[in-house]
Enzyme design. Structure first.
Site, PDB file in Angstrom:
ATOM      1  N   ASP A 126       0.865  -1.183   0.000  1.00  0.00           N
ATOM      2  CA  ASP A 126       0.000   0.000   0.000  1.00  0.00           C
ATOM      3  C   ASP A 126       0.896   1.226   0.000  1.00  0.00           C
ATOM      4  O   ASP A 126       2.015   1.180   0.522  1.00  0.00           O
ATOM      5  CB  ASP A 126      -0.911   0.010   1.239  1.00  0.00           C
ATOM      6  CG  ASP A 126      -2.139   0.874   1.046  1.00  0.00           C
ATOM      7  OD1 ASP A 126      -3.242   0.312   0.914  1.00  0.00           O
ATOM      8  OD2 ASP A 126      -2.014   2.113   1.021  1.00  0.00           O
ATOM      9  N   ILE A 155       2.149   1.895  -6.815  1.00  0.00           N
ATOM     10  CA  ILE A 155       2.090   1.018  -7.989  1.00  0.00           C
ATOM     11  C   ILE A 155       2.467   1.737  -9.273  1.00  0.00           C
ATOM     12  O   ILE A 155       2.716   1.092 -10.297  1.00  0.00           O
ATOM     13  CB  ILE A 155       0.707   0.359  -8.152  1.00  0.00           C
ATOM     14  CG1 ILE A 155      -0.386   1.417  -8.376  1.00  0.00           C
ATOM     15  CG2 ILE A 155       0.390  -0.527  -6.957  1.00  0.00           C
ATOM     16  CD1 ILE A 155      -1.726   0.838  -8.793  1.00  0.00           C
ATOM     17  N   LYS A 222     -19.186   0.686 -12.250  1.00  0.00           N
ATOM     18  CA  LYS A 222     -19.054   1.973 -12.947  1.00  0.00           C
ATOM     19  C   LYS A 222     -18.234   1.863 -14.231  1.00  0.00           C
ATOM     20  O   LYS A 222     -18.155   2.826 -15.001  1.00  0.00           O
ATOM     21  CB  LYS A 222     -18.459   3.005 -11.983  1.00  0.00           C
ATOM     22  CG  LYS A 222     -19.393   3.319 -10.819  1.00  0.00           C
ATOM     23  CD  LYS A 222     -18.738   4.141  -9.745  1.00  0.00           C
ATOM     24  CE  LYS A 222     -19.706   4.385  -8.592  1.00  0.00           C
ATOM     25  NZ  LYS A 222     -20.169   3.136  -7.945  1.00  0.00           N
ATOM     26  N   LEU A 261     -20.918  -1.925   1.487  1.00  0.00           N
ATOM     27  CA  LEU A 261     -21.414  -1.183   2.639  1.00  0.00           C
ATOM     28  C   LEU A 261     -20.275  -0.835   3.586  1.00  0.00           C
ATOM     29  O   LEU A 261     -19.514  -1.713   4.020  1.00  0.00           O
ATOM     30  CB  LEU A 261     -22.454  -2.015   3.390  1.00  0.00           C
ATOM     31  CG  LEU A 261     -23.819  -2.148   2.707  1.00  0.00           C
ATOM     32  CD1 LEU A 261     -24.633  -3.250   3.360  1.00  0.00           C
ATOM     33  CD2 LEU A 261     -24.576  -0.826   2.773  1.00  0.00           C
TER      34      LEU A 261
END
Length: 432
Positions: A126, A155, A222, A261
């Site tokens: 990360d 990345i 999306k 959620l």
């Protein structure tokens, strides 16, 4: 102890017996049943609590004695996912597994579930130091025998990615690192393209070069008829993975699903904060709908899709029926002990840049085929453009990123949108 009646009698019994608290001891109740029970409890008046969900009881995360308030996840979640444990063990146990974006909402839950599958080594990457620190500390405490590496890696830094692959030798890669906030990315095209497309390309090329067995790309609804920059970048990344699969021994697999959620930056934490502050709760449009699933369910199905995939597929997770965002807001207000419109106001502020009223999970031309798992379907790939078109477009994107030319980047993204419609209309319902 006498049984006074069925659940339909909750409102009258609460009044007749002067009930102080209603306990819903129904850990295996479906979301629809929980919605019905909560409605009865709200009519009754007294506060109500529930026991943990059956799936959490079964995996030992909680005890039946842990009573808690009813959450929106109880009302919108679905039945526990039935996983093919043997396939997961064969696919993940004893393997060196890399998770990019491992400190994020999806990435961190993937790490938790992969840790339970006894990998040979879990490599968590990360670019956010604090997020990486948090998941590192959590996993080391929960799994003291787990061989684990935590690596601060951007990345989009090709040299850092090469060093990561050379030193850690991952066999399976779950690529969850992405910028995902739709309105924020609308006027930051360069950042979105650089991270979501070029970063994915750097990782995918490294996976190809270092002989990674499987590359699982986390996509989004999306990406279907994208109406925003985020969706367009994810669609291009899907196509990139499909293109590389045909040239490589690495199996490139994409998994497409809707909202989860409680993920960072999602609407549920926003509504919760607004309710705690006394309102108003802000909605963009009264007709807006979204697909929802819980983070654990999404990650379980991602892992299962990784074991099913043979390469080149776009798997579509079964998201159930779309949920009205208005219903979501009203239920969250009620669960907090307030009445919508009376105690907590709801305000409509209009669609934000790049938002659609309705999302889609696949293109009509893709169709959907069954897989060996009932909650995972496969989208049949559309015919690609002429050979070399995608490769040249990716080169042009890199040049435009270097030049900081947002207008050119936007133009290239529109050109790479699927032939079914380019950037879709924000207010168009699927199938319209």
């Amino acid at each position: 102890i006498p049984v006074r009646g069925g659940t339909d009698a909750i409102p009258s019994l609460a009044l007749d017996l002067d009930i102080d608290l209603i306990l819903l001891a129904t850990p295996d109740a479906s979301a629809n049943e929980m919605q019905r029970l909560v409605g009865l409890c709200e009519r009754a008046g007294p506060p109500f609590r529930t026991v943990p969900h059956l799936s959490n009881l079964m995996n030992g995360q909680v005890s039946i004695h842990q009573v808690r308030p009813v959450s929106i996840e109880d009302l919108l979640g679905r039945d526990p996912v039935a996983l093919d444990g043997e396939a997961l063990r064969q696919g993940l146990t004893g393997r060196r597994i890399l998770v990019t974006g491992g400190g994020g909402s999806i990435g961190s839950e993937l790490c938790r579930q992969i840790a339970r599958a006894n990998p040979a080594c879990l490599i968590v990457a990360d670019h956010g130091e604090f997020n990486l620190y948090q998941i590192d500390r959590e996993l080391r405490q929960a799994y003291p025998d787990l061989e684990m590496r935590s690596r601060l890696v951007d990345i989009t830094d090709a040299e850092a990615v090469t060093t990561l692959f050379a030193s850690e030798g991952p066999e399976i890669l779950f690529h969850a690192a992405a910028y995902k906030h739709v309105p924020l990315l609308e006027d930051q095209v360069r950042a979105a393209v650089r991270n979501n497309i070029l970063g994915t390309q750097i990782l995918a090329n490294a996976a190809y070069h270092w002989g990674v067995d499987r590359f699982i790309f986390i996509s989004t609804d999306k990406a279907v008829n994208p109406a925003n920059i985020m969706g367009a970048t994810k669609r291009v990344a899907e196509r990139l993975c499909q293109s590389l699969d045909s040239q490589s021994r690495t199996r490139f697999i994409a998994v497409r699903f809707g909202n989860v959620l409680g993920s960072a930056g999602s609407v549920v934490p926003l509504f919760r904060t607004q309710i705690e502050q006394g309102g108003p709760v802000t909605l963009t449009h009264p007709d807006m709908e979204r697909f929802f699933m819980t983070i654990p369910e999404a990650c379980q199905l991602i892992m299962q899709a990784a074991t099913i995939g043979r390469g080149g597929e776009i798997f579509v997770l079964d998201m159930g029926a779309p949920v009205s965002i208005r219903y979501l807001a009203e239920q969250m207000i009620r669960l907090s002990g307030h009445q919508p419109g009376r105690d907590i106001a709801i305000e409509y502020i209009g669609l934000r840049p790049g938002e659609k009223l309705f999302e889609e999970l696949f293109y009509p031309s893709e169709g959907l085929g069954a897989t060996t798992h009932p909650k995972i379907r496969v989208a049949h790939a559309q015919p690609e453009a002429a050979p070399g078109v995608l490769e040249r477009a990716l080169e042009d994107l890199e040049i435009a990123v270097t030049a900081g030319d947002d207008a050119l980047l936007r133009s290239i993204l529109i050109g790479l949108s699927p032939p079914t419609g380019g950037l879709a209309h924000a207010d168009q319902r699927p199938g319209a």
